[in-house]
Design an enzyme around this catalytic site. Structure first.
Site, PDB file in Angstrom:
ATOM      1  N   SER A 250     -39.395 -48.261 -13.263  1.00 52.05           N
ATOM      2  CA  SER A 250     -40.033 -47.739 -14.475  1.00 52.05           C
ATOM      3  C   SER A 250     -39.059 -47.835 -15.636  1.00 52.05           C
ATOM      4  CB  SER A 250     -40.479 -46.277 -14.287  1.00 52.05           C
ATOM      5  OG  SER A 250     -39.367 -45.433 -14.101  1.00 52.05           O
TER       6      SER A 250
ATOM      7  N   TYR B 121     -26.912 -33.793 -17.857  1.00 54.03           N
ATOM      8  CA  TYR B 121     -27.283 -35.175 -18.151  1.00 54.03           C
ATOM      9  C   TYR B 121     -26.214 -35.829 -19.030  1.00 54.03           C
ATOM     10  CZ  TYR B 121     -30.061 -39.136 -19.815  1.00 54.03           C
ATOM     11  OH  TYR B 121     -30.511 -40.402 -20.120  1.00 54.03           O
TER      12      TYR B 121
END
Length: 268
Positions: free
Chosen positions: A8, A156
């Site tokens: 993706s 992150y």
């Protein structure tokens, strides 16, 4: 070209783009159905069907198995695009005992690159990072971030900070491998599923398409080596300065050693 996180977003777009350019693409993904879908899509648009391997980067055992299968299959890897990644709403620990963000976004790809070290000789290692690295708080002595309260955004950012530093350190330690990292821009992707960031990244009309986000990756894969800076961090096909602790070569060396110890692979 080996592409992790190929089912993706940026990985899928990059795989399609380089396949259209005539490259032999090898896909790596976690979800078997989406892996099959992208494999068929590449075959329809560029042909022939690419090789595809399933591996969940949340389990280092699967990464090691993947590395073995890839070594057995390919005598050379011209380009490894280390692109697999995720963002997790709450602190999650993998079966290997690591915080999920640092393992999926950094340690797993680091381990795979080390397992493919000999195959990458004369080739390129491209790590997907982000300008979110400025929010990171890297600490080689605390890769899991146990000393701080968990924040999905900071975890992150730390993983992306680690990727920039790993590219720079790989360039120093592996002079026969052209290692670089890049910022794809803010892209409409599936990242952040289950977090407050999910809707932002999936539906914001002002974000980049996956194809636009993959543009610098595709360019780095094919640009003349002499035009690229080993260890460099790129954005929009341009070398971008790195600030703060991320630019500290001594810290990058410590991170490398800590990562090697964490994944149990100290030979490289």
């Amino acid at each position: 070209m080996l592409v992790t996180g190929a089912t993706s977003g940026i990985g899928r777009a990059a795989a399609l783009a380089v396949a259209r350019q005539g490259a032999h693409v090898v896909l790596v993904g976690r979800d078997p159905e989406r892996l099959k879908t992208v494999t068929n899509e590449v075959a329809r648009t560029a042909g022939p069907a690419p090789d595809a391997f399933r591996a969940d980067f949340a389990e280092l055992r699967q990464v090691r198995d993947l590395g073995e299968r890839l070594r057995d299959r390919y005598p050379r890897v011209d380009v490894m695009a280390s692109n697999a990644g995720g963002m997790f709403w709450s602190r999650t620990t993998t079966p290997d005992g690591f915080e999920a963000t640092v393992q999926v976004n950094h340690l797993a790809g680091f381990l795979l690159a080390r397992l493919l070290r000999e195959r990458l000789a004369g080739g390129r290692l491209i790590l997907t990072s982000s300008d979110a690295y400025t929010q990171g708080r890297i600490d080689p002595d605390d890769l899991n971030g146990d000393r701080h309260r968990y924040s999905a955004g900071q975890a992150y950012g730390t993983s992306k900070q680690a990727n920039i530093m790993t590219a720079a350190e790989a360039a120093r330690r592996w002079p026969d491998v052209l290692a670089v990292s890049y910022h794809p821009g803010q892209v409409r992707t599936r990242i952040g599923r289950g977090t407050v960031a999910s809707s932002y990244f999936r539906f914001n009309p002002f974000l980049r398409s996956s194809a636009k986000g993959a543009d610098t990756l595709v360019w780095l894969a094919g640009a003349p080596a002499g035009e690229l800076t080993p260890g460099g961090y790129y954005a929009d096909r341009r070398l971008s300065p790195v600030s703060g602790p991320t630019a500290d070569a001594g810290l990058a060396a410590k991170l490398w050693e800590a990562g090697a110890a964490a994944v149990g692979d100290t030979a490289r």
